[in-house]
Design a protein around this motif. Structure first.
Motif, PDB file in Angstrom:
ATOM      1  N   LYS A 650      14.436  28.669   3.027  1.00 56.18           N
ATOM      2  CA  LYS A 650      13.112  28.960   3.423  1.00 56.18           C
ATOM      3  C   LYS A 650      12.571  27.706   3.576  1.00 56.18           C
ATOM      4  O   LYS A 650      11.847  27.625   4.694  1.00 56.18           O
ATOM      5  N   TYR A 651      12.725  26.794   2.668  1.00 56.96           N
ATOM      6  CA  TYR A 651      11.600  25.640   2.816  1.00 56.96           C
ATOM      7  C   TYR A 651      12.423  24.343   3.291  1.00 56.96           C
ATOM      8  O   TYR A 651      11.870  23.504   3.928  1.00 56.96           O
ATOM      9  N   ASN A 652      13.928  24.630   3.474  1.00 55.26           N
ATOM     10  CA  ASN A 652      14.640  23.310   4.175  1.00 55.26           C
ATOM     11  C   ASN A 652      15.791  24.084   5.023  1.00 55.26           C
ATOM     12  O   ASN A 652      17.000  23.797   4.526  1.00 55.26           O
ATOM     13  N   PRO A 653      15.205  24.522   6.009  1.00 57.82           N
ATOM     14  CA  PRO A 653      16.378  25.596   6.701  1.00 57.82           C
ATOM     15  C   PRO A 653      17.386  24.587   7.443  1.00 57.82           C
ATOM     16  O   PRO A 653      18.439  25.226   7.565  1.00 57.82           O
ATOM     17  N   ASP A 654      17.190  23.324   7.677  1.00 54.98           N
ATOM     18  CA  ASP A 654      18.134  22.614   8.646  1.00 54.98           C
ATOM     19  C   ASP A 654      19.144  21.790   7.746  1.00 54.98           C
ATOM     20  O   ASP A 654      20.103  21.395   8.211  1.00 54.98           O
ATOM     21  N   SER A 655      19.217  22.083   6.474  1.00 53.49           N
ATOM     22  CA  SER A 655      20.015  21.223   5.607  1.00 53.49           C
ATOM     23  C   SER A 655      20.762  22.550   4.968  1.00 53.49           C
ATOM     24  O   SER A 655      20.506  23.388   4.570  1.00 53.49           O
ATOM     25  N   PRO A 656      22.268  22.028   4.805  1.00 50.56           N
ATOM     26  CA  PRO A 656      23.163  22.603   3.967  1.00 50.56           C
ATOM     27  C   PRO A 656      22.779  23.197   2.708  1.00 50.56           C
ATOM     28  O   PRO A 656      22.193  21.894   2.044  1.00 50.56           O
ATOM     29  N   PHE A 657      23.165  24.141   1.891  1.00 49.64           N
ATOM     30  CA  PHE A 657      22.678  24.142   0.576  1.00 49.64           C
ATOM     31  C   PHE A 657      23.875  23.612  -0.138  1.00 49.64           C
ATOM     32  O   PHE A 657      24.866  24.220  -0.234  1.00 49.64           O
ATOM     33  N   ASN A 658      23.629  22.622  -1.183  1.00 51.58           N
ATOM     34  CA  ASN A 658      24.922  22.215  -1.925  1.00 51.58           C
ATOM     35  C   ASN A 658      24.285  21.953  -3.429  1.00 51.58           C
ATOM     36  O   ASN A 658      23.459  21.375  -3.563  1.00 51.58           O
ATOM     37  N   TYR A 659      25.134  22.419  -3.996  1.00 51.54           N
ATOM     38  CA  TYR A 659      24.878  22.646  -5.646  1.00 51.54           C
ATOM     39  C   TYR A 659      26.237  22.245  -6.422  1.00 51.54           C
ATOM     40  O   TYR A 659      27.042  22.164  -6.046  1.00 51.54           O
ATOM     41  N   GLN A 660      25.601  21.846  -7.884  1.00 51.53           N
ATOM     42  CA  GLN A 660      26.593  21.578  -8.684  1.00 51.53           C
ATOM     43  C   GLN A 660      26.535  22.007  -9.999  1.00 51.53           C
ATOM     44  O   GLN A 660      25.091  21.830 -10.234  1.00 51.53           O
ATOM     45  N   PHE A 661      27.111  22.489 -10.780  1.00 48.11           N
ATOM     46  CA  PHE A 661      26.749  22.880 -12.244  1.00 48.11           C
ATOM     47  C   PHE A 661      26.801  21.715 -13.023  1.00 48.11           C
ATOM     48  O   PHE A 661      27.676  20.806 -13.055  1.00 48.11           O
ATOM     49  N   VAL A 662      25.763  21.400 -13.860  1.00 53.80           N
ATOM     50  CA  VAL A 662      25.835  20.235 -14.787  1.00 53.80           C
ATOM     51  C   VAL A 662      26.975  20.228 -15.664  1.00 53.80           C
ATOM     52  O   VAL A 662      27.754  19.095 -15.899  1.00 53.80           O
ATOM     53  N   ASP A 663      27.534  21.405 -16.299  1.00 56.74           N
ATOM     54  CA  ASP A 663      28.435  21.314 -17.281  1.00 56.74           C
ATOM     55  C   ASP A 663      29.790  20.980 -16.411  1.00 56.74           C
ATOM     56  O   ASP A 663      30.627  20.382 -17.001  1.00 56.74           O
ATOM     57  N   GLN A 664      29.906  21.393 -15.153  1.00 53.69           N
ATOM     58  CA  GLN A 664      31.051  20.789 -14.393  1.00 53.69           C
ATOM     59  C   GLN A 664      31.057  19.240 -14.121  1.00 53.69           C
ATOM     60  O   GLN A 664      32.213  18.789 -14.349  1.00 53.69           O
ATOM     61  N   GLN A 665      29.849  18.809 -13.748  1.00 54.85           N
ATOM     62  CA  GLN A 665      29.867  17.493 -13.695  1.00 54.85           C
ATOM     63  C   GLN A 665      30.056  16.553 -14.965  1.00 54.85           C
ATOM     64  O   GLN A 665      30.900  15.655 -14.859  1.00 54.85           O
ATOM     65  N   TYR A 666      29.653  17.055 -16.113  1.00 53.08           N
ATOM     66  CA  TYR A 666      29.931  16.662 -17.240  1.00 53.08           C
ATOM     67  C   TYR A 666      31.340  16.666 -17.598  1.00 53.08           C
ATOM     68  O   TYR A 666      32.092  15.542 -18.291  1.00 53.08           O
ATOM     69  N   ALA A 667      32.056  17.642 -17.226  1.00 46.07           N
ATOM     70  CA  ALA A 667      33.632  18.057 -17.705  1.00 46.07           C
ATOM     71  C   ALA A 667      34.193  16.894 -16.784  1.00 46.07           C
ATOM     72  O   ALA A 667      35.488  16.505 -17.306  1.00 46.07           O
ATOM     73  N   ALA A 668      33.889  16.606 -15.791  1.00 45.13           N
ATOM     74  CA  ALA A 668      34.610  15.594 -14.856  1.00 45.13           C
ATOM     75  C   ALA A 668      34.881  14.392 -15.531  1.00 45.13           C
ATOM     76  O   ALA A 668      35.593  13.579 -15.029  1.00 45.13           O
ATOM     77  N   LYS A 669      33.871  14.074 -16.482  1.00 48.73           N
ATOM     78  CA  LYS A 669      34.050  12.710 -17.040  1.00 48.73           C
ATOM     79  C   LYS A 669      35.199  12.634 -17.971  1.00 48.73           C
ATOM     80  O   LYS A 669      35.474  11.569 -18.419  1.00 48.73           O
ATOM     81  N   PHE A 670      35.859  13.937 -18.217  1.00 46.05           N
ATOM     82  CA  PHE A 670      37.105  13.625 -19.221  1.00 46.05           C
ATOM     83  C   PHE A 670      38.277  13.732 -18.326  1.00 46.05           C
ATOM     84  O   PHE A 670      39.292  13.855 -18.621  1.00 46.05           O
ATOM     85  N   ALA A 671      38.077  13.774 -16.928  1.00 44.34           N
ATOM     86  CA  ALA A 671      39.301  13.901 -15.992  1.00 44.34           C
ATOM     87  C   ALA A 671      40.467  12.829 -16.095  1.00 44.34           C
ATOM     88  O   ALA A 671      41.470  13.466 -16.165  1.00 44.34           O
TER      89      ALA A 671
END
Length: 802
Positions: A650-671
């Motif tokens: 609604k407030y940023n219609p021209d940009s794609p909506f990209n999100y990440q869950f923080v717990d997944q970002q943290y889990a990536a540190k153990f990759a």
């Protein structure tokens, strides 16, 4: 002669189907493991070699002395770019300044895509030897241009010709597509590079970048510089030339940090990425050695099976050897015959291993996070495969060939063909001990790696990561309408709070010096992680306060306030006895005074295996490019994300909506560690299976060899249990000896491996005890089948010939 050797070998192979199957199956499995590991090692060693100038490319790195230690980083000041170009032009063919790889929104007409890319100066495409599919890289001389990777061009334009099309970067930079380059392969540092735009465009559109260049700011280090050395230049000699380049450009305060500029060659980026007190030490090369040695040992286990079964069956071949020697065969002829039998087993094993490798490679790629392809058309691979097969055949057949060919003809024909007692069985026992020692060591290593991962995962992280969602915003739309966005989200009931920050929760983007506080040692030069945030950041992420309070809009003075972590408070010596004493203390940063209003528990934002960095949080005037929201735990996640996307659109219609869950970002540190753990577990299971396969073969042969003895014992009243004990006792002793040998070896190796982690698990005694009991149970289960089968045999049948 060779034809006869092969014919005899084939008859022996067909006549002993069980042992042949065990030998071929074991060798095929060992060769498969070795082949998969070989492909993995080749991929690691060929990292970055896609780039033609691989041996001449280097990254300019900066070293500074902080807290008494030399820290090394890839971030360098902008004026260094011009200095290297003008003052050292004979040493470099190309010098390229570049931004950091980030995700940007690329818009074409009404479609938007978020892709990673870099702003680089002229010469980057030629330095990286990009293979152009459309257009030309030389067109980047115009600042309003862009190069796209083939996959990004296909995503935006599908099958249309992208050259000369206009697109936008982050909605505000209009650029023309002047070329498309082939996607850089996965085993390159730049494989994520989705586009390259001119650095001049970055400077023209970003005020702080322009200021850093125009003001010739040597203090701020916010850029990367890559160089391509001239053919006759030596990286070490050039590093010595440019070493004190920054030291001569900074003031007295800057010289306190003893800045040094050196080169880090591309050939060392991947395998030697770690630095310790200014020395380039190690990196993934440790894993190359680890898995290389593992592959050799797993293949050796399969070869040992062949040796053991061949020598164990030597009684059946003794008369054959005696007759051949009696009619004039020399020893080398017999050696050749036994080697031919070995190669006749190894070659079908190699063919099977090729099929297994091809079938397992997709799964192996998934576990290892690689994109390796089977090199069917690579002549080097087939040459190495042939050499590998011959070497395996030689290793597997060497001991049986020389052992069997050593029999004396007279003794062999009389039945006194070989040593008896310990001399006869000792070689097989030693080989079996080696097998299980290797297998047990691998098991212990795998358990320790897994325990280390759990140890780090269970470490308190200083905030509540469940239910946190973070988004990178590429323009000012969300920040400008922050209150309205938050209000709309709260009305949906799916979000409880929202905040902005200059860095994501799981990374530190900025670190600074120039901090002073009461009682500071004048000779102490320290760096603190500095994270700009908005109000309610602490509330959103769930800070745990050890003292003081959070930022509040009710206090206008909080714009000049600091919230610090415990590590920072302890380092400053504030509140040694009581952290509440740190509240209200003044810290100056580049001459501006700030008051400490709160002390929080240490937040793990970087590696969970390392000590937490000293961190300072402050109110950022522009909020930051990262938005973090806490989802309402009573709302279904998919519903919450849908509501979140609707409000952001609604407030940023021209940009794609990209999100990440923080717990997944943290889990990536153990990759990285989890990949090692997964691969080690797979190889360990295969090693145990191969060892047990050989044990099964030996047990079946021993049971067959002692059939009459067991029959007599049974007639004399021996129970099935006592016969089982008789057959199993030797193997139990050998496994226990293997456990005793593997324990100190595994402890030494894993203790060395854990040393590289500041925060690591202890090596507990129960790991060795549990591994020993488990291995013994597996060995007993393997032997028991054959032992009970032999013990249950009717003695009338086994003694009939007597």
């Amino acid at each position: 002669m060779i034809k006869n050797y092969l014919k005899i070998a084939w008859r022996n192979l067909i006549g002993n189907k069980t042992y042949s199957a065990i030998n071929i199956g074991g060798l095929a499995m060992g060769m498969t493991v070795a082949m998969l590991i070989g492909l993995w090692i080749y991929d690691e060693l060929s990292f970055n070699k896609y780039h033609t100038h691989y041996r001449h490319i280097a990254r300019v790195v900066q070293q500074q002395t902080l807290d008494g230690e030399i820290n090394t980083g890839n971030n360098v000041p902008a004026p260094l770019f011009e200095a290297l170009q003008t003052d050292f032009e004979k040493d470099f063919d190309r010098v390229v300044i570049t931004s950091w790889l980030q995700r940007y929104t690329l818009t074409y007409k009404t479609s938007s895509f978020t892709r990673p890319g870099n702003f680089m100066s002229l010469g980057a495409a030629e330095m990286l030897s990009l293979k152009m599919v459309h257009g030309s890289a030389s067109c980047l001389k115009d600042p309003a241009t862009i190069l796209l990777s083939e996959s990004v061009a296909r995503a935006i334009f599908e099958h249309a010709d992208p050259v000369d099309k206009m697109i936008k970067i982050n909605k505000d930079l209009n650029v023309k597509v002047v070329g498309v380059y082939e996607d850089i392969p996965y085993n390159s540092e730049f494989h994520e590079l989705g586009f390259i735009a001119p650095f001049d465009l970055y400077a023209a559109s970003t005020e702080w970048v322009r200021d850093a260049i125009n003001d010739r700011d040597w203090e701020s280090s916010s850029f990367q510089i890559l160089v391509q050395l001239s053919k006759n230049s030596d990286p070490g000699m050039v590093s010595a030339k440019i070493r004190d380049l920054k030291l001569g450009k900074v003031d007295e305060n800057g010289r306190k940090f003893k800045p040094r500029i050196i080169l880090h060659p591309m050939s060392r980026w991947h395998l030697y990425s770690e630095w310790l007190n200014g020395q380039n030490t190690t990196g993934r090369i440790d894993y190359v050695w680890l898995f290389g040695i593992t592959g050799i040992f797993v293949l050796l286990l399969a070869c040992i099976n062949f040796m053991n079964l061949s020598t164990a069956r030597s009684q059946k071949r003794a008369r054959e050897v005696g007759i051949r020697k009696a009619i004039g065969s020399v020893r080398m002829q017999l050696v050749s015959q036994f080697f031919s039998e070995s190669f006749l087993v190894v070659f079908p094993a190699f063919v099977i291993s090729l099929a297994l490798t091809w079938l397992l490679l997709p799964t192996f790629n998934e576990i290892a996070e690689k994109e390796m392809a089977f090199p069917w058309l690579n002549p080097v691979f087939w040459a190495c495969g042939l050499l590998f097969t011959l070497l395996t055949g030689f290793i597997a057949g060497s001991y049986p060939a020389f052992y069997l060919s050593s029999f004396q003809p007279i003794k062999a024909l009389k039945g006194k063909w070989a040593p008896s007692g310990l001399r006869a069985t000792l070689p097989r026992k030693v080989l079996l001990i080696i097998q299980f020692t290797v297998s047990i060591t691998l098991i212990i290593g795998t358990v320790v790696v897994y325990k280390q991962i759990l140890h780090a995962k269970n470490r308190p992280i200083g905030y509540k990561r469940q239910g946190l969602v973070t988004m990178l915003v590429t323009n000012e739309a969300i920040h400008t309408h922050f209150d309205a966005v938050l209000d709309d989200l709260l009305k949906t009931g799916t979000v409880t709070s929202m905040a902005e920050s200059a860095a994501p929760l799981t990374e530190v983007f900025s670190a600074n010096v120039g901090f002073h506080w009461k009682g500071k040692d004048p000779g102490l030069h320290s760096e603190f992680a500095t994270i700009g945030i908005s109000h309610d950041f602490g509330k959103t992420v769930g800070w745990d306060f050890a003292a003081g309070r959070d930022f509040s809009r009710s206090f206008a003075t909080d714009s000049a306030g600091f919230v610090i972590n415990k590590a920072a408070a302890q380092f400053m010596g504030l509140g040694k006895e009581d952290l509440n004493n740190a509240i209200g203390e003044t810290v100056t940063w580049d001459g501006r005074a700030f008051k400490i209003i709160g002390v929080i528990d240490d937040m793990i934002m970087e590696s969970p295996y390392e000590p937490v960095r000293k961190s300072i949080f402050f109110i950022h005037p522009n909020g930051g490019r990262f938005v973090t929201v806490r989802l309402n735990p009573s709302t279904h996640t998919s519903q919450a994300i849908g509501q979140l996307e609707a409000v952001f659109k609604k407030y940023n219609p021209d940009s794609p909506f990209n999100y990440q869950f923080v717990d997944q970002q943290y889990a990536a540190k153990f990759a990285s560690e989890e990949k090692v753990s997964s691969l080690a577990a797979v190889f360990t299971c295969l090693a145990i299976f191969i060892s047990c396969l050989g044990l099964f073969g030996l047990a079946s042969f021993m049971a067959e060899q002692r059939t009459k003895e067991l029959g007599i014992r049974k007639v004399l009243g021996a129970s099935v249990a006592s016969l089982w004990q008789l057959l199993c006792s030797d193997f139990v002793v050998l496994v226990l000896v293997s456990c005793a040998l593997a324990t100190p070896v595994a402890w030494f190796l894993m203790d060395r491996w854990l040393e590289k982690y500041s925060y690591h698990t202890p090596i507990s005694w129960w790991i060795f005890a549990l591994t020993s009991v488990g291995t013994l149970a597996i060995a007993l289960a393997t032997v028991t089948f054959q032992a009970i089968r032999a013990a249950l045999l009717n003695p009338v049948k086994s003694l009939r010939s007597e």
